[in-house]
Design a protein around this motif. Structure first.
Motif: not given
Length: 141
Positions: A110-116
């Motif tokens: 989820x953190x990676x998706x938010x960063x993306x």
């Protein structure tokens, strides 16, 4: 659908193990009867021999059925059970640990998706600003 096949294979293996345990029980009973019998020694030996042959076939079936199953038991679970811990408690603890790791991994995803999404939004703004600056430069020249 893969789960149904796996479940069927597990049920088949379970049935084979139950049959094998039953045959072992029959062997134990026949050995006990053989040691207590005096007059029917030859017939008891023949019956025991047949049961032992059936046991060997059952063990072969268990081996064949177990080869079709790709599931494995974690080595840590086996060690804990060997040390005398309750298998249900060991599996419960193992499941809890797996769930905690799953939550941790999910949080990272989820953190990676938010960063993306954030980086994508900044990239879109940068592209718009860059396009405006190029347009402005062309008008000024």
């Amino acid at each position: 659908m893969g789960d149904a096949k796996s479940e069927t294979k597990l049920r088949k293996l379970e049935a084979e193990v139950e049959t094998t345990v039953s045959t072992i029980w029959q062997c134990m009973t026949q050995v006990n009867e053989l040691s207590n019998s005096e007059g029917q020694l030859e017939r008891s030996q023949e019956s025991l021999h047949e049961t032992l042959n059936r046991l060997m076939l059952n063990l072969e079936n268990v081996d064949r059925a177990s080869r079709t199953i790709n599931d494995t038991i974690p080595l840590e679970v086996i060690h804990r059970v060997d040390r005398g811990q309750n298998p249900d408690f060991v599996m419960k603890k193992q499941i809890e640990e797996a769930m905690a790791k799953n939550v941790e991994a999910r949080t990272r995803v989820f953190g990676a998706h938010a960063l993306e999404k954030t980086l994508s939004a900044y990239l879109d703004l940068w592209e718009k600003d860059d396009a405006k600056m190029k347009k402005s430069a062309q008008l000024n020249s």
